[in-house]
Design a protein around this motif. Sequence first.
Motif, short mmCIF file in Angstrom:
data_model
loop_
_atom_site.label_atom_id
_atom_site.label_comp_id
_atom_site.label_asym_id
_atom_site.label_seq_id
_atom_site.Cartn_x
_atom_site.Cartn_y
_atom_site.Cartn_z
N ALA A 94 0.72 -1.13 -0.06
CA ALA A 94 -0.02 -0.12 -0.10
C ALA A 94 0.79 1.20 0.12
N TRP A 95 0.46 2.24 -0.55
CA TRP A 95 1.05 3.67 -0.59
C TRP A 95 0.22 4.56 0.16
N ILE A 96 1.19 5.31 1.23
CA ILE A 96 0.23 6.09 2.07
C ILE A 96 1.36 7.38 2.05
N THR A 97 0.42 8.52 1.83
CA THR A 97 0.62 10.21 1.81
C THR A 97 -0.13 10.84 2.58
N ASP A 98 0.18 12.28 2.75
CA ASP A 98 -0.80 13.16 3.16
C ASP A 98 -1.00 14.11 2.46
N SER A 99 -1.96 15.13 2.99
CA SER A 99 -2.58 16.11 2.12
C SER A 99 -1.51 17.29 1.91
N MET A 100 -0.34 17.37 2.50
CA MET A 100 0.73 18.41 1.83
C MET A 100 0.89 18.03 0.29
N GLY A 101 0.82 17.06 -0.03
CA GLY A 101 1.08 16.54 -1.29
C GLY A 101 0.09 17.09 -2.41
N PHE A 102 0.61 16.95 -3.52
CA PHE A 102 -0.44 17.48 -4.71
C PHE A 102 -0.89 16.10 -5.23
N VAL A 135 -4.48 8.73 1.25
CA VAL A 135 -4.26 10.12 1.68
C VAL A 135 -4.78 10.40 3.04
N VAL A 136 -3.58 10.85 4.02
CA VAL A 136 -4.43 11.11 5.40
C VAL A 136 -4.14 12.65 5.62
N PRO A 137 -5.43 13.35 5.63
CA PRO A 137 -5.49 14.64 5.81
C PRO A 137 -4.81 15.39 7.07
N LEU A 138 -4.50 16.32 6.97
CA LEU A 138 -3.85 17.39 8.12
C LEU A 138 -5.12 18.06 8.41
N ASP A 183 -8.22 18.76 6.19
CA ASP A 183 -7.76 19.31 4.81
C ASP A 183 -8.20 18.59 3.61
N ALA A 184 -8.96 19.32 2.64
CA ALA A 184 -9.56 18.77 1.34
C ALA A 184 -10.43 17.89 1.80
N VAL A 185 -10.98 17.79 2.93
CA VAL A 185 -12.33 17.07 3.22
C VAL A 185 -13.35 17.83 3.47
N ASP A 186 -13.09 18.46 4.53
CA ASP A 186 -14.13 19.16 5.19
C ASP A 186 -14.21 20.80 4.67
#
Length: 287
Positions: free
Chosen positions: A6-14, A27-30, A41-44
């Motif tokens: 699996a690949w994990i990143t966060d919402s600081m990425g594009f 993608v895990v949001p900040l 971030d980018a969810v709510d």
Amino acid sequence: MKKPLAWITDSMGFITEELKEHPDVYVVPLNIHFGQETFEDAVDLTSEELYDRLRGAEEFPKTSQPSAGKFAELYNRLKEEYECAIAVHGSSRLSGTLASSVAGAEMADFPLYAVDSLALSYGMTGLIERGFYLQEQGLVPEKIAAQLQNETVDFRNFITIGNLSQLYKGGRMNGVQYYLGSLLKVKPIVQITEEGELAPIDKVRSQKKAMQYLVDRATESYREHGSSKFQILHANVIAEAVELREEILKVVPHAHILIGELSTVLVVHAGEGTIALLWRSEPAIYK
């Protein structure tokens, strides 16, 4: 039978459409905090809603990393489906997200190979895309992660800050820099260094000169390294981003230039009007 990776990143990425649609990317949001209100971030919170709030905010918003517990919840789910994961997060010098991710994996007892991108935005995305290629070539996850960490030095970026006040209030600029910048009406050029830190590298006196500065840096990289793939990320200034692309194309007619929006969590610090030019100064074998 479990999937291998699996690949994990966060919402600081594009987060490109490819990443959004990829079945193995998570993608895990900040978090963004306006007073007592907290948004993922980018969810709510959409970018339009963020700009509206920033313009009318009496109190400067804050951001925070996802908790280790948030990551542990994800990794507890993933360990039922995957053998392991590679996590590519924003620079550990600018955010504690990587540390939270590693702690969450330990809590969940899930094998994780963590990559400190030493970057933000497309600097993270490019590593993940490169990782997909290495995975297709048959490299094992441990070697993929090690190779990606080695390649962080290929990342190049130049950023014109849209709002000095937000950068100052967010703790990324000292009082003297802010005072002088405001007094002289300069536009600072900043960069995320190879060590993953945000550092001022130059300053210009107008938006026009700031755009020419970016064009000049792209031109230099093209002539010295043959760079022809660039990313332009902007904070609600699409017209300026398009103009920058057209100016670069005059010098590098065959260039592939992506235009996208900076993530909302980065806009909180850099401000509306920010433009970033990014690329990889990479060996030809990567192209």
